[in-house]
Design a protein around this motif. Sequence first.
Motif, PDB file in Angstrom:
ATOM      1  N   VAL A 101      -2.257 -43.761  -7.336  1.00 39.49           N
ATOM      2  CA  VAL A 101      -2.518 -42.359  -8.278  1.00 39.49           C
ATOM      3  C   VAL A 101      -3.224 -41.370  -7.013  1.00 39.49           C
ATOM      4  O   VAL A 101      -4.165 -41.906  -5.988  1.00 39.49           O
ATOM      5  N   ASP A 102      -2.654 -40.411  -6.599  1.00 40.79           N
ATOM      6  CA  ASP A 102      -3.219 -39.246  -5.733  1.00 40.79           C
ATOM      7  C   ASP A 102      -4.382 -38.361  -6.465  1.00 40.79           C
ATOM      8  O   ASP A 102      -4.116 -37.584  -7.613  1.00 40.79           O
ATOM      9  N   ILE A 103      -5.559 -38.796  -6.227  1.00 32.89           N
ATOM     10  CA  ILE A 103      -6.532 -38.097  -6.767  1.00 32.89           C
ATOM     11  C   ILE A 103      -7.592 -37.030  -5.990  1.00 32.89           C
ATOM     12  O   ILE A 103      -8.465 -36.459  -6.227  1.00 32.89           O
ATOM     13  N   ASP A 104      -6.842 -36.909  -4.530  1.00 34.39           N
ATOM     14  CA  ASP A 104      -7.457 -36.052  -3.679  1.00 34.39           C
ATOM     15  C   ASP A 104      -7.227 -34.479  -4.479  1.00 34.39           C
ATOM     16  O   ASP A 104      -8.279 -33.366  -4.039  1.00 34.39           O
ATOM     17  N   ARG A 105      -6.311 -34.235  -5.100  1.00 34.74           N
ATOM     18  CA  ARG A 105      -6.022 -33.015  -5.951  1.00 34.74           C
ATOM     19  C   ARG A 105      -5.823 -33.601  -7.397  1.00 34.74           C
ATOM     20  O   ARG A 105      -4.975 -34.636  -7.409  1.00 34.74           O
ATOM     21  N   MET A 106      -6.411 -32.798  -8.390  1.00 33.64           N
ATOM     22  CA  MET A 106      -5.944 -32.911  -9.745  1.00 33.64           C
ATOM     23  C   MET A 106      -5.273 -31.785 -10.290  1.00 33.64           C
ATOM     24  O   MET A 106      -5.350 -30.678  -9.592  1.00 33.64           O
ATOM     25  N   LYS A 107      -4.648 -31.883 -11.437  1.00 36.01           N
ATOM     26  CA  LYS A 107      -3.952 -30.748 -11.809  1.00 36.01           C
ATOM     27  C   LYS A 107      -4.319 -30.753 -13.520  1.00 36.01           C
ATOM     28  O   LYS A 107      -4.443 -31.741 -14.216  1.00 36.01           O
ATOM     29  N   MET A 108      -4.026 -29.603 -13.920  1.00 35.58           N
ATOM     30  CA  MET A 108      -4.213 -29.271 -15.375  1.00 35.58           C
ATOM     31  C   MET A 108      -3.161 -28.671 -16.020  1.00 35.58           C
ATOM     32  O   MET A 108      -2.883 -27.293 -15.452  1.00 35.58           O
ATOM     33  N   ILE A 109      -2.640 -28.908 -17.035  1.00 35.43           N
ATOM     34  CA  ILE A 109      -1.408 -28.051 -17.384  1.00 35.43           C
ATOM     35  C   ILE A 109      -2.082 -27.471 -18.803  1.00 35.43           C
ATOM     36  O   ILE A 109      -2.214 -28.384 -19.789  1.00 35.43           O
ATOM     37  N   VAL A 110      -2.022 -26.298 -18.955  1.00 37.37           N
ATOM     38  CA  VAL A 110      -2.559 -25.478 -20.070  1.00 37.37           C
ATOM     39  C   VAL A 110      -1.305 -24.846 -20.605  1.00 37.37           C
ATOM     40  O   VAL A 110      -0.234 -24.273 -20.285  1.00 37.37           O
ATOM     41  N   ASN A 111      -1.326 -24.651 -22.073  1.00 32.61           N
ATOM     42  CA  ASN A 111      -0.415 -23.693 -22.722  1.00 32.61           C
ATOM     43  C   ASN A 111      -0.891 -22.266 -22.950  1.00 32.61           C
ATOM     44  O   ASN A 111      -1.801 -22.091 -23.618  1.00 32.61           O
ATOM     45  N   VAL A 112       0.036 -21.204 -22.325  1.00 30.93           N
ATOM     46  CA  VAL A 112      -0.692 -19.782 -22.518  1.00 30.93           C
ATOM     47  C   VAL A 112       0.208 -19.141 -23.456  1.00 30.93           C
ATOM     48  O   VAL A 112       1.647 -19.183 -23.281  1.00 30.93           O
ATOM     49  N   PRO A 113      -0.396 -18.594 -24.435  1.00 32.69           N
ATOM     50  CA  PRO A 113       0.340 -17.801 -25.363  1.00 32.69           C
ATOM     51  C   PRO A 113       1.338 -16.700 -24.899  1.00 32.69           C
ATOM     52  O   PRO A 113       0.949 -16.168 -23.765  1.00 32.69           O
ATOM     53  N   GLU A 114       2.429 -16.403 -25.408  1.00 28.21           N
ATOM     54  CA  GLU A 114       3.451 -15.489 -24.853  1.00 28.21           C
ATOM     55  C   GLU A 114       2.608 -13.978 -24.627  1.00 28.21           C
ATOM     56  O   GLU A 114       3.045 -13.359 -23.685  1.00 28.21           O
ATOM     57  N   SER A 115       1.651 -13.644 -25.436  1.00 23.88           N
ATOM     58  CA  SER A 115       1.157 -12.415 -25.367  1.00 23.88           C
ATOM     59  C   SER A 115       0.256 -12.393 -24.031  1.00 23.88           C
ATOM     60  O   SER A 115       0.048 -11.038 -23.707  1.00 23.88           O
ATOM     61  N   GLN A 116      -0.153 -13.417 -23.448  1.00 27.20           N
ATOM     62  CA  GLN A 116      -0.827 -13.471 -22.155  1.00 27.20           C
ATOM     63  C   GLN A 116      -0.312 -13.834 -20.927  1.00 27.20           C
ATOM     64  O   GLN A 116      -0.865 -13.801 -19.748  1.00 27.20           O
ATOM     65  N   ILE A 124       5.495  -4.792 -30.950  1.00 27.90           N
ATOM     66  CA  ILE A 124       5.231  -4.758 -29.507  1.00 27.90           C
ATOM     67  C   ILE A 124       6.745  -4.863 -28.817  1.00 27.90           C
ATOM     68  O   ILE A 124       6.771  -4.392 -27.550  1.00 27.90           O
ATOM     69  N   LYS A 125       7.643  -5.476 -29.523  1.00 23.48           N
ATOM     70  CA  LYS A 125       9.061  -5.489 -28.877  1.00 23.48           C
ATOM     71  C   LYS A 125       9.711  -4.216 -28.684  1.00 23.48           C
ATOM     72  O   LYS A 125      10.625  -3.876 -27.972  1.00 23.48           O
ATOM     73  N   ASN A 126       9.422  -3.335 -29.614  1.00 25.91           N
ATOM     74  CA  ASN A 126       9.861  -1.868 -29.582  1.00 25.91           C
ATOM     75  C   ASN A 126       8.744  -0.912 -29.784  1.00 25.91           C
ATOM     76  O   ASN A 126       8.588  -0.312 -30.730  1.00 25.91           O
ATOM     77  N   LEU A 183       7.373 -22.972 -25.579  1.00 24.48           N
ATOM     78  CA  LEU A 183       7.495 -24.239 -26.408  1.00 24.48           C
ATOM     79  C   LEU A 183       7.559 -23.668 -27.843  1.00 24.48           C
ATOM     80  O   LEU A 183       7.666 -22.535 -28.048  1.00 24.48           O
ATOM     81  N   GLU A 184       7.573 -24.621 -28.654  1.00 25.61           N
ATOM     82  CA  GLU A 184       7.936 -24.284 -30.162  1.00 25.61           C
ATOM     83  C   GLU A 184       6.571 -23.554 -30.602  1.00 25.61           C
ATOM     84  O   GLU A 184       6.947 -22.525 -31.485  1.00 25.61           O
ATOM     85  N   ALA A 185       5.364 -23.590 -30.212  1.00 28.68           N
ATOM     86  CA  ALA A 185       4.213 -22.735 -30.526  1.00 28.68           C
ATOM     87  C   ALA A 185       4.112 -21.431 -29.822  1.00 28.68           C
ATOM     88  O   ALA A 185       3.302 -20.567 -30.050  1.00 28.68           O
ATOM     89  N   LEU A 186       5.507 -20.975 -29.256  1.00 24.08           N
ATOM     90  CA  LEU A 186       5.456 -19.683 -28.408  1.00 24.08           C
ATOM     91  C   LEU A 186       4.216 -19.556 -27.426  1.00 24.08           C
ATOM     92  O   LEU A 186       3.857 -18.629 -27.152  1.00 24.08           O
ATOM     93  N   THR A 187       4.331 -20.816 -26.738  1.00 26.84           N
ATOM     94  CA  THR A 187       3.195 -20.930 -25.651  1.00 26.84           C
ATOM     95  C   THR A 187       4.092 -21.403 -24.077  1.00 26.84           C
ATOM     96  O   THR A 187       5.267 -21.985 -24.502  1.00 26.84           O
ATOM     97  N   PHE A 188       3.653 -20.997 -23.277  1.00 29.17           N
ATOM     98  CA  PHE A 188       4.315 -21.451 -21.949  1.00 29.17           C
ATOM     99  C   PHE A 188       3.328 -22.376 -21.185  1.00 29.17           C
ATOM    100  O   PHE A 188       2.255 -21.955 -20.820  1.00 29.17           O
ATOM    101  N   PRO A 189       3.888 -23.330 -20.528  1.00 30.76           N
ATOM    102  CA  PRO A 189       3.113 -24.307 -19.863  1.00 30.76           C
ATOM    103  C   PRO A 189       3.000 -23.833 -18.466  1.00 30.76           C
ATOM    104  O   PRO A 189       3.661 -23.287 -17.704  1.00 30.76           O
ATOM    105  N   VAL A 190       1.455 -23.800 -18.149  1.00 30.33           N
ATOM    106  CA  VAL A 190       1.262 -23.192 -16.684  1.00 30.33           C
ATOM    107  C   VAL A 190       0.404 -24.564 -16.102  1.00 30.33           C
ATOM    108  O   VAL A 190      -0.439 -25.170 -16.638  1.00 30.33           O
ATOM    109  N   GLU A 191       0.881 -24.860 -14.856  1.00 26.10           N
ATOM    110  CA  GLU A 191       0.202 -25.751 -13.958  1.00 26.10           C
ATOM    111  C   GLU A 191      -0.896 -25.311 -13.136  1.00 26.10           C
ATOM    112  O   GLU A 191      -0.595 -24.487 -12.175  1.00 26.10           O
TER     113      GLU A 191
END
Length: 350
Positions: free
Chosen positions: A196-211, A292-294, A245-253
């Motif tokens: 396991v590489d722990i010199d760096r960690m990462k967090m994957i968060v789900n950001v809503p499409e509005s943001q 918002i779309k139109n 994703l199904e909840a209209l969020t986008f994964p951000v690493e």
Amino acid sequence: MKKILINSIIFLTIAAVVAFVLKNNKDEMKDEVKLAQIKPDFIPVNAVPLKKMMIDMGFQVNGNLIPNKEVTVSSEIPGVVTAILAEDGALVKSGQVLARLDDKTIKAALDLARANFEKIEKDKKRIENLYAAGGISQQDLDNIQLAHTKAKTDLVSAEKSYENTFIRAPFSGINDKRYIEKGGYVKGGGGLFDIVDIDRMKMIVNVPESQIQVVALGQTVKIEVQALQNKAYEGTVTRIGTRALEALTFPVEILISNASKELKSGMFGTATIEPQTNEVLTINRNMLIGSIKNPQVYVYKDSIAVLKSIEIGQRNDNYIEVVSGINEGDLIITSGQINLTDGAKVGIKE
């Protein structure tokens, strides 16, 4: 008789007064109805000039920390474990030997392949000299060249097999788990160590499409870790998902430096994403017509309501950035839009 006459006069007087009052009230009501029936030739509205302002687009999302890299090291060949050189929890370097497999047979095959190659290489040089002097045929030269190629291939294969008896770390990290014991037999492809590489960690968060539009690659993010008394760390956005994703969020690493080794896999963190803010043309959400779309707004121009389609950018709960479609200083209608149509006559309330 006289008393009756007086009472009659009083009654008639009262009746006359009541009739007069009722008539006046009726006339006043008719006047009010007439006034109510008079419609203005414009729709009263409120309007404000479009201007630039700073809008706060920052937001927070939660996630769990995971190692930047983790892999289960396996063996490419079967064999008996003759040595274990990295215990659980040990720091290891890239390429470091973690374990050894029995190499007696493989080493013998390597020595044989090397000796055979060295012999054929000498034979090849001798035959090439003879061929140059006209002492042998082309067929003899072709045969030795083919034998030389095969001997070289056999040597490379034997060297690879021998190298496979050394189980090495693919990158620097921690030996998180060991699955083997000295003297045990391992199959080819079987798991031996978790690195396991722990010199760096990462967090994957789900950001809503509005943001998601305010998140950018390379953007700096503040990470607060709950288990460490909300200690703040600096992270960098390294990947933005291109599919919702199904909840209209986008994964951000988000990648986080862990030089202190304080951060552990599974810890809960809160990421604060604060994009660079600039003054932008901005409207309040209640000015928006449609979706918002139109997106559209009504603009006041020469006492006419003009419906304009606009392109929007960043947005938060209250404000929306206007990218194009209307200009700074345009009077944007803020109330009464429900009664408007494109081209309707309007008047600004005083």
